[in-house]
Design a protein around this motif. Structure first.
Motif, PDB file in Angstrom:
ATOM      1  N   GLY A  24       0.790  -1.219   0.000  1.00 25.11           N
ATOM      2  CA  GLY A  24       0.000   0.000   0.000  1.00 25.11           C
ATOM      3  C   GLY A  24       0.824   1.271   0.000  1.00 25.11           C
ATOM      4  N   TYR A  25       2.128   1.183   0.242  1.00 22.26           N
ATOM      5  CA  TYR A  25       3.016   2.347   0.203  1.00 22.26           C
ATOM      6  C   TYR A  25       3.005   2.973  -1.185  1.00 22.26           C
ATOM      7  CZ  TYR A  25       7.489   4.902   0.222  1.00 22.26           C
ATOM      8  OH  TYR A  25       8.456   5.862   0.119  1.00 22.26           O
ATOM      9  N   THR A  26       3.113   4.300  -1.247  1.00 21.29           N
ATOM     10  CA  THR A  26       3.121   5.000  -2.528  1.00 21.29           C
ATOM     11  C   THR A  26       4.226   6.052  -2.568  1.00 21.29           C
ATOM     12  OG1 THR A  26       1.513   6.642  -1.726  1.00 21.29           O
ATOM     13  CG2 THR A  26       0.638   4.707  -2.898  1.00 21.29           C
ATOM     14  N   ALA A  27       4.654   6.383  -3.782  1.00 24.36           N
ATOM     15  CA  ALA A  27       5.590   7.485  -4.017  1.00 24.36           C
ATOM     16  C   ALA A  27       5.252   8.098  -5.365  1.00 24.36           C
ATOM     17  CB  ALA A  27       7.040   7.005  -4.005  1.00 24.36           C
ATOM     18  N   ASN A  28       5.345   9.414  -5.457  1.00 24.80           N
ATOM     19  CA  ASN A  28       5.051  10.105  -6.715  1.00 24.80           C
ATOM     20  C   ASN A  28       6.338  10.459  -7.438  1.00 24.80           C
ATOM     21  OD1 ASN A  28       5.546  12.032  -4.592  1.00 24.80           O
ATOM     22  ND2 ASN A  28       4.892  13.650  -5.989  1.00 24.80           N
ATOM     23  N   LEU A  29       6.272  10.456  -8.772  1.00 27.41           N
ATOM     24  CA  LEU A  29       7.439  10.760  -9.600  1.00 27.41           C
ATOM     25  C   LEU A  29       6.988  11.410 -10.897  1.00 27.41           C
ATOM     26  CD1 LEU A  29       8.427   7.231  -8.884  1.00 27.41           C
ATOM     27  CD2 LEU A  29      10.332   8.842  -8.851  1.00 27.41           C
ATOM     28  N   PRO A  30       7.758  12.402 -11.395  1.00 25.95           N
ATOM     29  CA  PRO A  30       7.514  12.858 -12.759  1.00 25.95           C
ATOM     30  C   PRO A  30       7.770  11.716 -13.739  1.00 25.95           C
ATOM     31  CG  PRO A  30       8.871  14.439 -11.555  1.00 25.95           C
ATOM     32  CD  PRO A  30       8.804  13.187 -10.724  1.00 25.95           C
ATOM     33  N   LEU A  31       6.958  11.613 -14.764  1.00 23.65           N
ATOM     34  CA  LEU A  31       7.150  10.555 -15.762  1.00 23.65           C
ATOM     35  C   LEU A  31       8.546  10.627 -16.370  1.00 23.65           C
ATOM     36  CD1 LEU A  31       5.887   8.211 -17.355  1.00 23.65           C
ATOM     37  CD2 LEU A  31       4.977   9.896 -18.970  1.00 23.65           C
ATOM     38  N   ALA A  32       9.067  11.844 -16.541  1.00 24.09           N
ATOM     39  CA  ALA A  32      10.398  12.010 -17.128  1.00 24.09           C
ATOM     40  C   ALA A  32      11.491  11.374 -16.275  1.00 24.09           C
ATOM     41  CB  ALA A  32      10.700  13.494 -17.328  1.00 24.09           C
ATOM     42  N   ASP A  33      11.245  11.188 -14.967  1.00 27.00           N
ATOM     43  CA  ASP A  33      12.250  10.593 -14.088  1.00 27.00           C
ATOM     44  C   ASP A  33      12.253   9.078 -14.121  1.00 27.00           C
ATOM     45  OD1 ASP A  33      13.846  12.614 -12.844  1.00 27.00           O
ATOM     46  OD2 ASP A  33      12.090  13.269 -11.716  1.00 27.00           O
ATOM     47  N   VAL A  34      11.277   8.455 -14.776  1.00 26.74           N
ATOM     48  CA  VAL A  34      11.255   6.987 -14.836  1.00 26.74           C
ATOM     49  C   VAL A  34      11.295   6.472 -16.272  1.00 26.74           C
ATOM     50  CG1 VAL A  34      10.085   6.758 -12.616  1.00 26.74           C
ATOM     51  CG2 VAL A  34       8.716   6.912 -14.713  1.00 26.74           C
ATOM     52  N   THR A  35      11.599   7.348 -17.222  1.00 21.34           N
ATOM     53  CA  THR A  35      11.725   6.950 -18.622  1.00 21.34           C
ATOM     54  C   THR A  35      13.126   7.300 -19.131  1.00 21.34           C
ATOM     55  OG1 THR A  35      10.743   9.072 -19.295  1.00 21.34           O
ATOM     56  CG2 THR A  35       9.258   7.187 -19.106  1.00 21.34           C
ATOM     57  N   GLY A  36      13.441   6.839 -20.332  1.00 25.19           N
ATOM     58  CA  GLY A  36      14.736   7.146 -20.926  1.00 25.19           C
ATOM     59  C   GLY A  36      15.898   6.461 -20.235  1.00 25.19           C
ATOM     60  N   GLY A  37      15.680   5.235 -19.742  1.00 29.11           N
ATOM     61  CA  GLY A  37      16.766   4.495 -19.103  1.00 29.11           C
ATOM     62  C   GLY A  37      17.129   4.994 -17.734  1.00 29.11           C
ATOM     63  N   ARG A  38      16.166   5.549 -16.994  1.00 35.32           N
ATOM     64  CA  ARG A  38      16.449   6.125 -15.673  1.00 35.32           C
ATOM     65  C   ARG A  38      15.837   5.332 -14.528  1.00 35.32           C
ATOM     66  NH1 ARG A  38      15.600  12.446 -15.492  1.00 35.32           N
ATOM     67  NH2 ARG A  38      17.641  12.419 -14.481  1.00 35.32           N
ATOM     68  N   ALA A  39      15.065   4.276 -14.838  1.00 27.74           N
ATOM     69  CA  ALA A  39      14.401   3.508 -13.785  1.00 27.74           C
ATOM     70  C   ALA A  39      14.284   2.045 -14.210  1.00 27.74           C
ATOM     71  CB  ALA A  39      13.019   4.093 -13.492  1.00 27.74           C
ATOM     72  N   TRP A  40      14.221   1.152 -13.203  1.00 24.75           N
ATOM     73  CA  TRP A  40      14.180  -0.289 -13.436  1.00 24.75           C
ATOM     74  C   TRP A  40      13.229  -0.967 -12.459  1.00 24.75           C
ATOM     75  CZ3 TRP A  40      18.320   2.814 -13.836  1.00 24.75           C
ATOM     76  CH2 TRP A  40      19.171   2.688 -14.952  1.00 24.75           C
ATOM     77  N   ILE A  41      12.677  -2.098 -12.872  1.00 22.68           N
ATOM     78  CA  ILE A  41      12.082  -3.057 -11.948  1.00 22.68           C
ATOM     79  C   ILE A  41      13.129  -4.147 -11.778  1.00 22.68           C
ATOM     80  CG2 ILE A  41      10.211  -4.670 -11.502  1.00 22.68           C
ATOM     81  CD1 ILE A  41       9.330  -1.731 -11.587  1.00 22.68           C
ATOM     82  N   VAL A  42      13.584  -4.350 -10.540  1.00 22.46           N
ATOM     83  CA  VAL A  42      14.713  -5.258 -10.317  1.00 22.46           C
ATOM     84  C   VAL A  42      14.338  -6.362  -9.336  1.00 22.46           C
ATOM     85  CG1 VAL A  42      16.397  -3.458 -10.816  1.00 22.46           C
ATOM     86  CG2 VAL A  42      15.713  -3.865  -8.443  1.00 22.46           C
ATOM     87  N   TRP A  43      14.963  -7.524  -9.540  1.00 29.53           N
ATOM     88  CA  TRP A  43      14.758  -8.676  -8.652  1.00 29.53           C
ATOM     89  C   TRP A  43      16.069  -9.350  -8.290  1.00 29.53           C
ATOM     90  CZ3 TRP A  43      11.361  -8.274 -12.979  1.00 29.53           C
ATOM     91  CH2 TRP A  43      11.934  -8.626 -14.210  1.00 29.53           C
ATOM     92  N   GLU A  44      17.178  -8.778  -8.706  1.00 29.08           N
ATOM     93  CA  GLU A  44      18.492  -9.299  -8.320  1.00 29.08           C
ATOM     94  C   GLU A  44      19.348  -8.176  -7.748  1.00 29.08           C
ATOM     95  OE1 GLU A  44      20.449 -11.098 -11.610  1.00 29.08           O
ATOM     96  OE2 GLU A  44      19.080 -12.800 -11.722  1.00 29.08           O
ATOM     97  N   TYR A  45      20.165  -8.550  -6.776  1.00 33.28           N
ATOM     98  CA  TYR A  45      21.179  -7.635  -6.251  1.00 33.28           C
ATOM     99  C   TYR A  45      22.490  -8.403  -6.164  1.00 33.28           C
ATOM    100  CZ  TYR A  45      23.923  -4.601  -3.282  1.00 33.28           C
ATOM    101  OH  TYR A  45      24.933  -3.807  -2.795  1.00 33.28           O
ATOM    102  N   ASP A  46      23.499  -7.890  -6.838  1.00 30.98           N
ATOM    103  CA  ASP A  46      24.824  -8.514  -6.850  1.00 30.98           C
ATOM    104  C   ASP A  46      24.737  -9.976  -7.307  1.00 30.98           C
ATOM    105  OD1 ASP A  46      27.552  -8.346  -6.595  1.00 30.98           O
ATOM    106  OD2 ASP A  46      27.599  -8.759  -4.443  1.00 30.98           O
ATOM    107  N   GLY A  47      23.873 -10.225  -8.305  1.00 31.28           N
ATOM    108  CA  GLY A  47      23.768 -11.547  -8.888  1.00 31.28           C
ATOM    109  C   GLY A  47      22.917 -12.532  -8.118  1.00 31.28           C
ATOM    110  N   ARG A  48      22.290 -12.103  -7.023  1.00 26.81           N
ATOM    111  CA  ARG A  48      21.450 -12.975  -6.212  1.00 26.81           C
ATOM    112  C   ARG A  48      20.042 -12.401  -6.111  1.00 26.81           C
ATOM    113  NH1 ARG A  48      26.418 -12.632  -3.556  1.00 26.81           N
ATOM    114  NH2 ARG A  48      27.512 -14.627  -3.316  1.00 26.81           N
ATOM    115  N   PRO A  49      19.060 -13.231  -5.744  1.00 24.84           N
ATOM    116  CA  PRO A  49      17.710 -12.706  -5.569  1.00 24.84           C
ATOM    117  C   PRO A  49      17.688 -11.551  -4.566  1.00 24.84           C
ATOM    118  CG  PRO A  49      17.655 -15.102  -5.607  1.00 24.84           C
ATOM    119  CD  PRO A  49      19.108 -14.705  -5.577  1.00 24.84           C
ATOM    120  N   LEU A  50      16.933 -10.527  -4.879  1.00 25.82           N
ATOM    121  CA  LEU A  50      16.839  -9.350  -4.012  1.00 25.82           C
ATOM    122  C   LEU A  50      16.227  -9.748  -2.676  1.00 25.82           C
ATOM    123  CD1 LEU A  50      17.142  -6.202  -3.940  1.00 25.82           C
ATOM    124  CD2 LEU A  50      14.757  -6.116  -4.711  1.00 25.82           C
ATOM    125  N   PRO A  51      16.903  -9.475  -1.547  1.00 26.51           N
ATOM    126  CA  PRO A  51      16.352  -9.860  -0.240  1.00 26.51           C
ATOM    127  C   PRO A  51      15.032  -9.147   0.046  1.00 26.51           C
ATOM    128  CG  PRO A  51      18.702  -9.326  -0.068  1.00 26.51           C
ATOM    129  CD  PRO A  51      18.255  -8.877  -1.431  1.00 26.51           C
TER     130      PRO A  51
END
Length: 212
Positions: free
Chosen positions: A128-155
């Motif tokens: 339920g947590y939320t955060a607002n962002l300008p669309l320009a800040d999450v496009t053009g290679g500036r944002a990711w959906i990630v599930w790994e950290y340092d080659g391992r599943p994200l804790p």
């Protein structure tokens, strides 16, 4: 905000008086930050959920031509992408040499075709947590959906099974346990923004609090 150490969650209030560690000169450090080194502090506004990859999903809707939801396998079928660099927390720590693996947010947005009127997003978590962002800040290679950290599943305590990362902004914008984005034609404050934090959160301009 809460901190979690050794399985125990302590609730703390982050204020302007938070100073962190003594500063060491580093041209890569934004003003007011310290290098956390090998540490990665655990900071969250909510209890860490028990969310298995099989139960995770990610949806984009709002001002888009084709609202869509991806499950774990569908998200992993998109072109892989990675971020390597630094992250910066509003509580004054920065961490260098991080390596996240996942998918560029551009790949998800390409599939839903945002309307030209879309200017902002509200990112929301499975908690339920939320955060607002300008669309320009999450496009053009500036944002990711990630599930790994340092080659391992994200804790889980750091947002696993999957989180948003927007590394050029303070890390409260990088929503843990990401569930989706809602595209809007206006700015709509999220959780911390509604509690006095800055609407954008650029660490290089020390945009920590409303009015900075």
């Amino acid at each position: 905000m809460s901190t979690r150490r050794n399985g125990i969650t302590d609730h703390v209030n982050i204020t302007r008086g938070f100073t962190g560690r003594p500063r060491v000169h580093n041209p890569g450090l934004p003003p007011g930050q310290y290098d956390a080194g090998d540490e990665w502090p655990v900071l969250s506004a909510e209890v860490t959920p028990d969310l298995a990859p099989a139960d995770w999903s990610f949806r984009i809707d709002g001002l888009v031509a084709e609202p869509r939801t991806w499950d774990w396998e569908q998200a992993h079928a998109l072109p892989a992408s990675a971020y390597e660099g630094a992250i910066h927390c509003v509580t004054s720590w920065s961490k260098f040499g991080v390596r996240f693996g996942g998918v560029s947010l551009d790949a998800f947005l390409h599939g839903v075709r945002p309307h030209g009127s879309a200017t902002h997003v509200v990112a929301y978590a499975h908690t339920g947590y939320t955060a607002n962002l300008p669309l320009a800040d999450v496009t053009g290679g500036r944002a990711w959906i990630v599930w790994e950290y340092d080659g391992r599943p994200l804790p889980a305590e750091h947002g696993g099974p999957a989180r948003l990362i927007v590394p050029h902004l303070y890390f409260w914008k990088s929503v843990k346990w990401i569930a989706g984005l809602r595209l809007l034609d206006h700015d709509e404050p999220g959780f911390w923004e509604g509690n006095g934090y800055h609407e954008r959160g650029n660490p290089w301009e020390e945009q920590r609090y409303s009015g900075d």
